[in-house]
Design an enzyme around this catalytic site. Sequence first.
Site, PDB file in Angstrom:
ATOM      1  N   ASN A 164      43.512  30.505  34.967  1.00 30.08           N
ATOM      2  CA  ASN A 164      43.139  31.928  34.486  1.00 30.08           C
ATOM      3  C   ASN A 164      41.580  32.357  34.855  1.00 30.08           C
ATOM      4  O   ASN A 164      40.599  32.546  34.038  1.00 30.08           O
ATOM      5  CB  ASN A 164      42.908  32.005  32.945  1.00 30.08           C
ATOM      6  CG  ASN A 164      43.502  33.287  32.217  1.00 30.08           C
ATOM      7  OD1 ASN A 164      43.784  34.332  33.201  1.00 30.08           O
ATOM      8  ND2 ASN A 164      43.748  33.388  31.106  1.00 30.08           N
ATOM      9  N   ARG A 166      38.456  34.194  36.095  1.00 31.12           N
ATOM     10  CA  ARG A 166      37.735  35.374  35.668  1.00 31.12           C
ATOM     11  C   ARG A 166      36.253  35.370  36.421  1.00 31.12           C
ATOM     12  O   ARG A 166      35.432  34.637  36.003  1.00 31.12           O
ATOM     13  CB  ARG A 166      37.576  35.528  34.230  1.00 31.12           C
ATOM     14  CG  ARG A 166      38.444  35.725  33.450  1.00 31.12           C
ATOM     15  CD  ARG A 166      39.167  37.056  33.437  1.00 31.12           C
ATOM     16  NE  ARG A 166      40.490  37.314  32.398  1.00 31.12           N
ATOM     17  CZ  ARG A 166      41.479  37.019  32.527  1.00 31.12           C
ATOM     18  NH1 ARG A 166      42.059  36.535  33.671  1.00 31.12           N
ATOM     19  NH2 ARG A 166      42.454  37.135  31.988  1.00 31.12           N
ATOM     20  N   LYS A 224      52.945  32.340  38.087  1.00 27.67           N
ATOM     21  CA  LYS A 224      53.505  33.649  37.722  1.00 27.67           C
ATOM     22  C   LYS A 224      52.947  34.571  38.682  1.00 27.67           C
ATOM     23  O   LYS A 224      51.959  34.235  39.599  1.00 27.67           O
ATOM     24  CB  LYS A 224      52.741  33.926  36.221  1.00 27.67           C
ATOM     25  CG  LYS A 224      53.234  32.993  35.225  1.00 27.67           C
ATOM     26  CD  LYS A 224      52.073  33.169  33.881  1.00 27.67           C
ATOM     27  CE  LYS A 224      51.120  32.243  34.288  1.00 27.67           C
ATOM     28  NZ  LYS A 224      49.879  32.442  33.433  1.00 27.67           N
ATOM     29  N   GLY A 256      50.353  37.592  30.641  1.00 29.45           N
ATOM     30  CA  GLY A 256      50.380  36.290  31.320  1.00 29.45           C
ATOM     31  C   GLY A 256      50.211  35.210  30.306  1.00 29.45           C
ATOM     32  O   GLY A 256      50.934  34.231  30.236  1.00 29.45           O
ATOM     33  N   ASP A 257      49.507  35.371  29.246  1.00 32.48           N
ATOM     34  CA  ASP A 257      49.175  34.475  28.060  1.00 32.48           C
ATOM     35  C   ASP A 257      50.554  34.242  27.453  1.00 32.48           C
ATOM     36  O   ASP A 257      50.811  33.093  26.741  1.00 32.48           O
ATOM     37  CB  ASP A 257      48.097  35.060  27.223  1.00 32.48           C
ATOM     38  CG  ASP A 257      46.801  35.229  27.800  1.00 32.48           C
ATOM     39  OD1 ASP A 257      46.636  34.517  29.094  1.00 32.48           O
ATOM     40  OD2 ASP A 257      46.073  36.072  27.441  1.00 32.48           O
TER      41      ASP A 257
END
Length: 306
Positions: A164, A166, A224, A256-257
């Site tokens: 993830n 960021r 994903k 996604g989570d």
Amino acid sequence: MAEGIAAIGECMLELSGQAGSSWRMGYAGDTFNTLWAMRALSPGHHVDYVSAFGDDPFSQAQIAFFRDHNIGTAQSPVIPGARPGLYAITLTGAERSFTYWRSDAAARQLASDPAKLEKSLENRALVYFSGITLAILSTQARLTLLNAIAAERAKGCHIAFDPNYRPRLWADAAAARGVIAEALEVTDIALPTFPDEEMLYGDASPEDTARRLERAGVAEIVVKNGDQPALISHYEKLESVPATHIAAPLDTTGAGDSFNGAYLSARLLGIPPAEAVRRAHRVAGAVVQVRGALAPFDFLRTAFDR
Ligand SMILES: O=C(O)C(=O)C[C@H](O)[C@H](O)COP(=O)(O)O
């Protein structure tokens, strides 16, 4: 028998739904969103959100919200004078972007008491964390966390991780790559998103991402890719599974989570990876039809079981 599920990270206050004249406040954060889906879809398991909290009214309301939904906080510290972080969702069509006020959030102190952190992770079937969990911690706190995760893993707990990425939470891309490499050393199930991996590593395709993570030693990987097929690598065998098409998505926050939460719930039920991905796509497809990161439990369950 180890039956618990723990997710580790930061749950913020969330402002969503700016299309109207007023904002709606909720609670969200990548690892919490995943745990939320697991709470809905893994009813046989005790679930805890492992973080650190403040003692202001917003922190108290957040913990009460968890409790009302049967989500515990294990031994997470409550830090006097601290408060939660905040983020707001801006939508361009259904595509989300985020503005954060989180640099002094209580969650940054989630590893401030190593003994309590270790205790919080005990007796788990599954522990879940992410690159955001790592990005908000100091170097020392990251080490404490990764050691606690490795200790639980050595007792047979499965560890799931979503990198993830960021960019704004990291000093630079090299720092993110270095820390994520350490996390992959203790990971059994990796759940990356292709555009993130493309940005961070320059991967040319989801297959590149899967092969790179295999080389890092991860046995089970799902790459994903939004509304494109997801790519599974299970003990180096690749399989592509198409996504669920949603005609009119409203807000992609948390897709996604929630995918991760549904996938992990299915795997805990013993469902094989390809069917787990099909269910996860359906759950993600449900979440993009609501504003904000969290969808009602019944909505998630219907999508998962259909
Ligand atoms: O950015 C963060 O730090 C957050 O945790 C805020 C959001 O709730 C998740 O990031 C949503 O994640 P997606 O599933 O990728 O839409």
